[in-house]
Design an enzyme around this catalytic site. Sequence first.
Site, mmCIF file in Angstrom:
data_model
loop_
_atom_site.group_PDB
_atom_site.id
_atom_site.type_symbol
_atom_site.label_atom_id
_atom_site.label_comp_id
_atom_site.label_asym_id
_atom_site.label_seq_id
_atom_site.Cartn_x
_atom_site.Cartn_y
_atom_site.Cartn_z
ATOM 1 N N GLY A 99 31.532 -112.590 -17.945
ATOM 2 C CA GLY A 99 31.685 -113.894 -18.580
ATOM 3 C C GLY A 99 30.453 -114.183 -19.423
ATOM 4 O O GLY A 99 29.391 -113.573 -19.208
ATOM 5 N N GLN A 142 24.192 -119.454 -23.699
ATOM 6 C CA GLN A 142 23.411 -118.257 -23.342
ATOM 7 C C GLN A 142 23.000 -117.454 -24.573
ATOM 8 O O GLN A 142 22.089 -116.635 -24.494
ATOM 9 C CB GLN A 142 24.222 -117.342 -22.401
ATOM 10 C CG GLN A 142 24.463 -117.958 -21.028
ATOM 11 C CD GLN A 142 25.212 -117.008 -20.128
ATOM 12 O OE1 GLN A 142 26.435 -116.952 -20.156
ATOM 13 N NE2 GLN A 142 24.497 -116.239 -19.328
ATOM 14 N N CYS A 172 23.770 -113.654 -13.046
ATOM 15 C CA CYS A 172 23.868 -114.295 -14.363
ATOM 16 C C CYS A 172 23.029 -113.504 -15.351
ATOM 17 O O CYS A 172 21.903 -113.121 -15.034
ATOM 18 C CB CYS A 172 23.356 -115.736 -14.275
ATOM 19 S SG CYS A 172 23.443 -116.629 -15.837
ATOM 20 N N LEU A 173 23.588 -113.279 -16.536
ATOM 21 C CA LEU A 173 22.850 -112.523 -17.559
ATOM 22 C C LEU A 173 21.589 -113.274 -17.997
ATOM 23 O O LEU A 173 20.668 -112.650 -18.518
ATOM 24 C CB LEU A 173 23.765 -112.248 -18.761
ATOM 25 C CG LEU A 173 24.957 -111.332 -18.459
ATOM 26 C CD1 LEU A 173 25.936 -111.325 -19.631
ATOM 27 C CD2 LEU A 173 24.485 -109.914 -18.132
ATOM 28 N N HIS A 231 31.373 -120.950 -13.097
ATOM 29 C CA HIS A 231 30.002 -120.550 -13.471
ATOM 30 C C HIS A 231 29.795 -120.761 -14.981
ATOM 31 O O HIS A 231 28.752 -121.279 -15.408
ATOM 32 C CB HIS A 231 29.799 -119.087 -13.049
ATOM 33 C CG HIS A 231 28.538 -118.426 -13.489
ATOM 34 N ND1 HIS A 231 27.596 -117.924 -12.602
ATOM 35 C CD2 HIS A 231 28.046 -118.130 -14.721
ATOM 36 C CE1 HIS A 231 26.600 -117.370 -13.283
ATOM 37 N NE2 HIS A 231 26.846 -117.476 -14.586
ATOM 38 N N GLU A 232 30.783 -120.367 -15.788
ATOM 39 C CA GLU A 232 30.658 -120.507 -17.256
ATOM 40 C C GLU A 232 30.660 -121.973 -17.681
ATOM 41 O O GLU A 232 29.882 -122.380 -18.555
ATOM 42 C CB GLU A 232 31.773 -119.748 -17.974
ATOM 43 C CG GLU A 232 31.859 -118.251 -17.698
ATOM 44 C CD GLU A 232 30.547 -117.528 -17.735
ATOM 45 O OE1 GLU A 232 29.612 -117.982 -18.436
ATOM 46 O OE2 GLU A 232 30.423 -116.508 -17.033
ATOM 47 N N HIS A 248 27.410 -123.595 -17.276
ATOM 48 C CA HIS A 248 26.471 -123.330 -18.383
ATOM 49 C C HIS A 248 26.610 -124.377 -19.485
ATOM 50 O O HIS A 248 25.619 -124.774 -20.110
ATOM 51 C CB HIS A 248 26.742 -121.948 -18.992
ATOM 52 C CG HIS A 248 26.083 -120.796 -18.293
ATOM 53 N ND1 HIS A 248 24.712 -120.657 -18.185
ATOM 54 C CD2 HIS A 248 26.604 -119.709 -17.694
ATOM 55 C CE1 HIS A 248 24.428 -119.522 -17.552
ATOM 56 N NE2 HIS A 248 25.568 -118.921 -17.228
HETATM 57 O O1 GNR Z 1 28.457 -110.903 -15.383
HETATM 58 C C1 GNR Z 1 28.441 -111.845 -14.589
HETATM 59 N N1 GNR Z 1 28.829 -111.634 -13.305
HETATM 60 C C2 GNR Z 1 29.051 -112.668 -12.408
HETATM 61 C C3 GNR Z 1 29.168 -112.324 -11.064
HETATM 62 C C4 GNR Z 1 29.421 -113.306 -10.136
HETATM 63 C C5 GNR Z 1 29.561 -114.612 -10.534
HETATM 64 C C6 GNR Z 1 29.420 -114.972 -11.846
HETATM 65 C C7 GNR Z 1 29.172 -113.992 -12.794
HETATM 66 S S1 GNR Z 1 29.043 -114.423 -14.466
HETATM 67 C C8 GNR Z 1 27.970 -113.172 -15.030
HETATM 68 C C9 GNR Z 1 27.745 -113.263 -16.520
HETATM 69 C C10 GNR Z 1 27.104 -114.589 -16.858
HETATM 70 O O2 GNR Z 1 25.937 -114.828 -16.722
HETATM 71 N N2 GNR Z 1 27.895 -115.527 -17.298
HETATM 72 O O3 GNR Z 1 27.386 -116.746 -17.592
HETATM 73 NI NI NI Z 2 25.698 -117.005 -16.278
#
Ligand code: GNR
Ligand code: NI
Length: 175
Positions: free
Chosen positions: A46, A51, A94-95, A136-137, A140
């Site tokens: 995601g 980001q 999270c990246l 999660h997205e 952000h």
């Molecule tokens: O790549 C991602 N893996 C992930 C694993 C568990 C819960 C959420 C994520 S999202 C993350 C990529 C990211 O930072 N998206 O904002």
């Molecule tokens: Ni993230």
Amino acid sequence: MAQLPILVAPDPRLAKKSLPVAEVDGEIRQLMDDMLETMYAAPGIGLAAPQVGVLKRVIVLDLAGDDEAPSPFKMANPEIIWVSDDDAEYNEGCLSVPEHYADVVRPASCVVRYLDENNVQREITAEGLLSTCVQHEIDHLDGVLFIDHLTSLKRNIILRKLVKAKKAGAGGVPA
Ligand code: GNR
Ligand code: NI
């Protein structure tokens, strides 16, 4: 198509609230495609526009495995319109918080309303990892990172390590 640089916490842009898009036009479609290319290269499942430094309410996701055909979601103005009573815990990453993982509890299922890449309103019911990831997205887009769901002690330990790693990467004193 273009890959975009991914911001790493702490960064004030990751803490801001993103603005709704008026309409999904060619510019937003280009952003969605650049975000997907960036996400696939990272790799991640995601990515949210803030980001990559764009404070617009746009997210992309793709949970297909390496051996499966791509199945990208492109969403503008995603809104959670229902959540389940039951929760699920997932070990999130999270990246923008590289190399750190922690268990986060969120509603197990949710319904998301959004505009697709053709500006058509859609709804999906998300369960399992898709539910976790879309929440999660959307976090952000409201300036919230998964570490904001942890105790301040755990969050601060991770933030201090990220600051240290940034200083080292910028040519600080080698460890
Ligand atoms: O790549 C991602 N893996 C992930 C694993 C568990 C819960 C959420 C994520 S999202 C993350 C990529 C990211 O930072 N998206 O904002
Ligand atoms: Ni993230």
